[in-house]
Design an enzyme around this catalytic site. Structure first.
Site, mmCIF file in Angstrom:
data_model
loop_
_atom_site.group_PDB
_atom_site.id
_atom_site.type_symbol
_atom_site.label_atom_id
_atom_site.label_comp_id
_atom_site.label_asym_id
_atom_site.label_seq_id
_atom_site.Cartn_x
_atom_site.Cartn_y
_atom_site.Cartn_z
ATOM 1 N N LYS A 108 0.870 -1.191 0.000
ATOM 2 C CA LYS A 108 0.000 0.000 0.000
ATOM 3 C C LYS A 108 0.904 1.238 0.000
ATOM 4 O O LYS A 108 1.864 1.300 0.752
ATOM 5 C CB LYS A 108 -0.897 -0.018 1.235
ATOM 6 C CG LYS A 108 -2.074 0.927 1.176
ATOM 7 C CD LYS A 108 -3.107 0.573 2.251
ATOM 8 C CE LYS A 108 -4.333 1.479 2.150
ATOM 9 N NZ LYS A 108 -5.383 1.091 3.128
ATOM 10 N N GLU A 143 -19.057 -5.530 10.554
ATOM 11 C CA GLU A 143 -20.039 -4.787 11.359
ATOM 12 C C GLU A 143 -21.102 -5.712 11.935
ATOM 13 O O GLU A 143 -21.544 -5.524 13.083
ATOM 14 C CB GLU A 143 -20.706 -3.705 10.501
ATOM 15 C CG GLU A 143 -19.818 -2.516 10.155
ATOM 16 C CD GLU A 143 -18.870 -2.781 8.994
ATOM 17 O OE1 GLU A 143 -18.953 -3.858 8.383
ATOM 18 O OE2 GLU A 143 -18.038 -1.905 8.701
ATOM 19 N N ARG A 184 -25.055 -2.075 7.471
ATOM 20 C CA ARG A 184 -24.719 -3.468 7.130
ATOM 21 C C ARG A 184 -25.117 -4.413 8.249
ATOM 22 O O ARG A 184 -25.257 -5.611 8.042
ATOM 23 C CB ARG A 184 -23.220 -3.591 6.829
ATOM 24 C CG ARG A 184 -22.814 -4.998 6.526
ATOM 25 C CD ARG A 184 -21.625 -5.137 5.665
ATOM 26 N NE ARG A 184 -21.802 -4.704 4.284
ATOM 27 C CZ ARG A 184 -20.827 -4.786 3.402
ATOM 28 N NH1 ARG A 184 -19.648 -5.240 3.772
ATOM 29 N NH2 ARG A 184 -20.999 -4.392 2.167
HETATM 30 C C1 LIG Z 1 -18.594 -2.196 5.138
HETATM 31 C C2 LIG Z 1 -17.430 -1.239 5.222
HETATM 32 N N1 LIG Z 1 -16.864 -1.003 6.414
HETATM 33 C C3 LIG Z 1 -15.822 -0.162 6.519
HETATM 34 C C4 LIG Z 1 -15.336 0.486 5.411
HETATM 35 C C5 LIG Z 1 -14.201 1.501 5.545
HETATM 36 N N2 LIG Z 1 -13.025 1.062 4.769
HETATM 37 C C6 LIG Z 1 -12.747 1.565 3.587
HETATM 38 S S1 LIG Z 1 -11.373 0.934 2.923
HETATM 39 C C7 LIG Z 1 -11.115 -0.033 4.296
HETATM 40 C C8 LIG Z 1 -9.935 -0.927 4.389
HETATM 41 C C9 LIG Z 1 -9.944 -1.905 3.260
HETATM 42 O O1 LIG Z 1 -8.803 -2.725 3.356
HETATM 43 P P1 LIG Z 1 -8.395 -3.580 2.090
HETATM 44 O O2 LIG Z 1 -9.578 -4.264 1.561
HETATM 45 O O3 LIG Z 1 -7.256 -4.411 2.504
HETATM 46 O O4 LIG Z 1 -7.961 -2.493 1.001
HETATM 47 P P2 LIG Z 1 -6.625 -1.612 0.961
HETATM 48 O O5 LIG Z 1 -7.025 -0.253 1.488
HETATM 49 O O6 LIG Z 1 -5.599 -2.284 1.791
HETATM 50 O O7 LIG Z 1 -6.247 -1.551 -0.485
HETATM 51 C C10 LIG Z 1 -12.117 0.163 5.215
HETATM 52 C C11 LIG Z 1 -12.187 -0.493 6.549
HETATM 53 C C12 LIG Z 1 -15.971 0.229 4.185
HETATM 54 N N3 LIG Z 1 -15.574 0.864 3.052
HETATM 55 N N4 LIG Z 1 -16.997 -0.634 4.116
#
Ligand SMILES: Cc1ncc(C[n+]2csc(CCOP(=O)(O)OP(=O)(O)O)c2C)c(N)n1
Ligand SMILES: CC(=O)[C@@H](O)[C@H](O)COP(=O)(O)O
Ligand SMILES: [Mg+2]
Length: 641
Positions: free
Chosen positions: A285, A371, A399
């Site tokens: 990242k 969630e 959710r």
């Molecule tokens: C249901 C939900 N909960 C929380 C979020 C907030 N959120 C956005 S990106 C993220 C992290 C995602 O991690 P990953 O899938 O590993 O993607 P990366 O940012 O590492 O590329 C979170 C928790 C979301 N978008 N959707």
């Protein structure tokens, strides 16, 4: 001023078809230019940076190998889609990201055929890609469903529901797991440990790779023997991968920044006769931008920034954020009460639980992007005598709605919900607007639903939540900073269902819920200057309503207006229902409700969103004056006694 980078190869690429005309040995330079363009653009717009930087090579390889848009590419969350947007005909608008009328910060169907499915809430991509894959199969059409899902997003149950069902799609479904060992914060839980083991077992790839190569070379009848060798290799090295137990052909882990690995593996998977396949790519990242690589959050979400130094624009100093006030108030509650604990669903910094966790690590739980589990886990904690605060953004709590109803409300368990980002959120737009929590919670029996009018009220409400054991209770508060009011030394326990009169008047009553109080008071000044004596009430509770106060206001004022930063079906609806049930609108009262318009809020600057939603002081004055001019049939408009 961030100069635009020189991108001679990228300048030749508008669509993936242009990309596919390049020679494989040109793709490295193309990817480097693409990365510089992303950095330059986000420096101007702000937005999500780290994730997109981590998938520059992967995006290039996917559009190079697959026949997009016929192959349906579904990005999970979609916050990493800026390189994808640049390669799919939207480079000319990439500097309009997340602005009113500009490109969405996430994938969006309405924006491009290369965005077959919208996202922003995580863990939906495999289900959607499976839908496309099975539809193509049923229609006898070519075309795969390709889901790109992050390791953080793999912590949500929905991903497994989809994988459990994926066999239907055969080789039409490809899942690319983008494993950068990061969520917004470092990932948590058993899955992230599992993936770390997979990634660290390099020999596994060697063994497996050998077995696979063997399998491909053997004539068909012996193919199964080799596959057995393959499974044996897997079993021996890793006891079978979780994904293969779910029916996937697991390929990886491979270096997600190495195009020489990515391209042939994706070509093999594209042409595989069997499936579904899961390709495990390992990425970084923030890759390729030193300030992002060095940052703890890998520049997950950034303000506009100086590309040379990486220094982000700082918000002008102002009152504390609601999130910060919540965290501080919760720490104070936990100091008083060892039963107080807190749960976040992968949003420690966004909810302020990173600060709470620093103070009370043993009473803080980050359950990952889960969630539904967070809510029912909190219900279990509450059932056993703990005082859990479930800190989840309004939009993400959606959710877990059945868990809220089924596991918390019906059982009347004292789970406390700290609902951050309640109301309009600005640039994240419709997928993140916290528009519905008053509506979806205040329709539930037993629920107490509060809205903080300012940061002092939030402190009182956090305390009220902490000491309320009679069932579920929620406090909602917005994204951003407070109004600058002094915080109370000692929080008060608010009487459940009791509002407060903030300004006394005689003719007009404004019944405000939450932070619209500031605009209500501004409107009262304007109305007073027009000779209209105006009362302003802060109702504090959407449920239970302060019926005595509301009845008094509605029977002693000529015009009453409710205002809330929430959708239809919220406070206004409940006041109207009460007024109608109790005959308070039978004799000419002019009662109006102001709420968010019945649309999905598009991205924009918050102040513009409020004006567009007609939830500012000007709109309140307008509503009152229009009501006064309105001649109800035969009913006089004399001031009420
Ligand atoms: C249901 C939900 N909960 C929380 C979020 C907030 N959120 C956005 S990106 C993220 C992290 C995602 O991690 P990953 O899938 O590993 O993607 P990366 O940012 O590492 O590329 C979170 C928790 C979301 N978008 N959707
Ligand atoms: C992509 C995603 O869902 C999160 O990064 C979200 O955008 C965070 O919102 P805040 O910036 O309000 O914390
Ligand atoms: Mg990740």
């Amino acid at each position: 001023m961030n100069d635009r980078p020189s991108t001679p190869l990228l300048d030749q690429v508008v669509w993936p078809a242009d990309l596919r005309k390049l020679q494989p040995d040109q793709l490295r330079q193309l990817a480097d230019e693409l990365r510089q363009e992303v950095i330059s653009a986000v420096g101007v717009t702000g937005g999500h940076l780290g994730s997109g930087l981590g998938v520059v090579e992967l995006t290039t390889a996917i559009h190079y190998v697959f026949d997009t848009p016929n192959d349906k590419l579904v990005w999970d969350v979609g916050h990493q889609c800026y390189p994808h947007k640049i390669l799919t005909g939207r480079r000319d608008r990439i500097r309009t990201l997340r602005q009113g009328g500009g490109l969405s910060g996430f994938t969006k169907r309405a924006e491009s055929e290369f965005d077959p499915f919208g996202a922003a809430h995580s863990s939906t991509s495999i289900s959607a890609a499976l839908g496309f894959a099975v539809a193509n199969k049923m229609q006898g059409r070519p075309g795969k469903g390709i889901a790109v899902i992050g390791d953080g997003s793999m912590s949500a149950g929905m991903a497994y529901e989809a994988m459990n069902n994926a066999r239907e799609a055969g080789n039409r479904l490809i899942v690319i797991l983008n494993d950068n060992d990061m969520s917004i914060a470092p990932p948590v839980g058993g899955l992230s440990a599992y993936l770390a083991r997979l990634v660290s077992s390099r020999e596994f790839l060697g063994l497996r790779d050998l077995a696979k190569r063997l399998a491909r070379r053997l004539p068909r009848p012996l193919h199964n023997a080799a596959r057995k060798t393959d499974e044996f290799a897997r079993g021996m090295a890793m006891g079978g991968t979780l994904f293969e137990e779910l029916g996937f052909y697991y390929v990886g882990p491979i270096d997600g920044h190495n195009l020489d690995q990515l391209i042939p593996v994706l070509e093999n998977v594209r042409d595989a006769a069997e499936g579904p396949c899961l390709v495990h790519v390992v990425t970084q990242k923030g890759k390729g931008y030193a300030p992002a690589e060095a940052a703890a959050d890998k520049y997950h979400g950034v303000q506009k920034f100086d590309v040379i130094t990486g220094t982000q624009d700082k918000a002008p100093p102002g009152p504390p954020s609601y999130t910060g006030v919540f965290a501080k108030a919760l720490i104070a509650e936990a100091e008083r009460d060892p039963a107080v604990c807190a749960i976040t669903a992968a949003m420690p910094s966004g909810t302020g639980l990173d600060k709470f966790g620093a103070a009370f690590p043993d009473r803080t739980f980050d359950v990952g992007i889960a969630e539904q589990h967070a809510v029912t886990f909190a219900a279990g904690l509450a059932a056993q005598g703990m005082r859990p605060f479930c800190a989840i953004y309004s939009t993400f709590l959606q959710r877990a709605y059945d868990q809220v109803v089924h596991d918390v409300a019906i059982q009347n368990l004292p789970v406390r919900f700290a609902i951050d980002r309640a109301g309009l959120v600005g640039a994240d737009g419709s997928t993140h607007a916290g528009s519905f929590d008053v509506t979806y919670l205040s329709s539930l029996p037993n629920f107490v639903v509060m809205a903080a009018a300012d940061e002092a009220e939030l402190v009182h409400m956090v305390h009220t939540c902490a000491v309320h054991d009679d069932g579920p209770i929620a406090v909602r508060y917005p994204r951003g900073n407070g109004v600058g009011i002094a915080l109370p030394e000692t929080p008060e326990r608010l009487e459940i269902g009791k509002g407060r009169i903030v300004r006394e008047g005689r003719q007009v009553a404004i019944l405000s819920l939450g932070t619209r109080l500031e605009e209500a008071l501004k409107a009262a000044e304007v109305l007073e200057a027009k000779g209209l004596s105006t009362t302003v009430a802060d109702l504090r509770f959407a449920k239970p309503l302060d019926e005595a106060m509301i009845r008094r206001l509605l029977t002693t004022h000529e015009v009453a207006v409710t205002i809330e930063e929430g959708s239809i079906g919220g406070l206004g609806a409940h006041v109207l229902t009460m007024a109608s049930d109790q005959g308070l609108i039978d004799n000419g009262l002019k009662l109006r409700t102001m709420r968010l318009p019945d649309i999905f809020q598009d991205q924009d600057k918050p102040e513009k969103q409020y004006a567009d939603a007609r939830l500012d002081a000007e709109a309140i004055v307008d509503t009152v004056l229009t009501a006064l001019r309105h001649n109800s049939a035969g009913i006089g408009t004399e001031a009420r006694a």
